[in-house]
Motif scaffolding. Structure first.
Motif, PDB file in Angstrom:
ATOM      1  N   ALA A 223       0.726  -1.389  -0.018  1.00  0.00           N
ATOM      2  CA  ALA A 223      -0.120   0.094   0.122  1.00  0.00           C
ATOM      3  C   ALA A 223       0.918   1.321   0.119  1.00  0.00           C
TER       4      ALA A 223
ATOM      5  N   TYR B 159      -4.579   0.293   4.485  1.00  0.00           N
ATOM      6  CA  TYR B 159      -4.531  -0.725   3.965  1.00  0.00           C
ATOM      7  C   TYR B 159      -5.934  -1.592   4.183  1.00  0.00           C
TER       8      TYR B 159
ATOM      9  N   ASN C  31       3.377  -1.291   3.798  1.00  0.00           N
ATOM     10  CA  ASN C  31       2.681  -0.027   3.770  1.00  0.00           C
ATOM     11  C   ASN C  31       3.660   0.903   3.639  1.00  0.00           C
TER      12      ASN C  31
END
Length: 310
Positions: A72, A77, A94
């Motif tokens: 992400a 997320y 992420n």
């Protein structure tokens, strides 16, 4: 040979160029291209770059048998099929920390805009209306600021609030270790104490409609709410009702449930400021997010531990 990477979000040319230096990129930032790309190239894709809003479903993951890394771009997320990916042994990362300052800046921009009525004052000035016929707006400085979600972004919002000599408190699922700020064990209690409520909590099932009618009633007719988290956290219908009935004074949203379509119930209301989910977007933030992705991906494909795992 470069690993194949499926990109499911819009990126500017500079970001794409830096990623294409390291990956064989399949660029599919809309639903039509997304479906076609997975159908045509799914069996070769080893990594996916997406974000919390765009996500990646379990069914899509199953159509990519060689998939080993999902990233992400930002911190969120909530629409990634995390458990399913983990069951496949896929590494999840992420962009935690890459756009926190940008989001906190935007939260304060929204707070100042709605409390000081900046958009309406701008419009009035352009229409030749002088201040004596306009209502006076309250100070931001010296007030009580409640923060829902004292994570990295919430903490930076608190630091900005301190610069305005604000009294600051927060709500999390549990108190944040090491924080000297006042803690409330419920959002309603925090809202009752607050003049302004800034929402910076993660999205997902656990926070769906966390900010709704009871919170607005507790915030009261002089209270303002700002949402820079996820649209799902705030009940749009309840907010519209609260604004129309003056249960609260105003709201400013960078995110909303109907994204990318604007929240129809709010568009005609005067006491709302809306921006199109740009809180985490700046040249600096995007560059940092892309660099973070590349660092994670480079480490993963070199057999090293990633830097920002989910």
């Amino acid at each position: 040979m470069k690993p194949s990477l499926l990109i499911l979000i819009h990126l500017n040319d500079a970001s794409r160029a830096s990623i294409e230096a390291a990956f064989d990129v399949v660029y599919a930032p809309d639903s039509t291209r997304r479906s076609a790309a997975i159908a045509a190239r799914g069996d070769t894709i080893r990594a996916v770059l997406t974000n919390g809003t765009t996500g990646l479903t379990a069914a899509e993951i199953d159509r990519m048998p060689q998939l080993e890394l999902i990233s992400a771009l930002g911190a969120g997320y909530e629409n990634l099929a995390v458990d399913h990916a983990r069951s496949r042994g896929i590494v999840l990362v992420n962009g935690a920390g890459t756009n926190d300052h940008c989001v906190a800046d935007h939260a304060f921009a929204l707070l100042l805009a709605i409390v000081r009525d900046v958009p309406q004052l701008d419009r009035a000035t352009r229409d030749g209306i002088w201040r004596d016929t306009l209502p006076m707006q309250p100070n931001v400085s010296g007030k009580r600021l409640g923060i829902v979600g004292l994570g990295n972004i919430g903490e930076k919002v608190a630091r900005r609030g301190a610069g305005f000599d604000m009294d600051i408190a927060y709500h999390n699922r549990k108190p944040r270790e090491g924080s000297a700020l006042r803690y409330f064990d419920s959002v309603v209690a925090l809202a009752r104490w607050s003049d302004f409520l800034v929402v910076a909590t993660p999205g997902g099932a656990g926070t769906h409609h966390l900010i709704g009618k009871p919170v607005f009633e507790a915030l009261g007719p002089n209270g303002f709410v700002v949402n820079v988290s996820r649209g799902s956290v705030l009940d749009t219908a309840a907010l519209a009702q609260a604004l129309v009935t003056q249960t609260i004074a105003g709201a400013a949203l960078d995110v909303y449930e109907s994204e990318p379509h604007p929240p129809e119930a709010l568009l005609t209301l005067r006491n709302v400021v809306l921006t199109p989910h740009v809180g985490g977007r700046s040249p600096e933030a995007i560059t940092a997010s892309v660099d973070n992705f590349l660092a994670n991906a480079t480490r993963h494909f070199a057999g090293k531990a990633v830097l920002t795992p989910i």
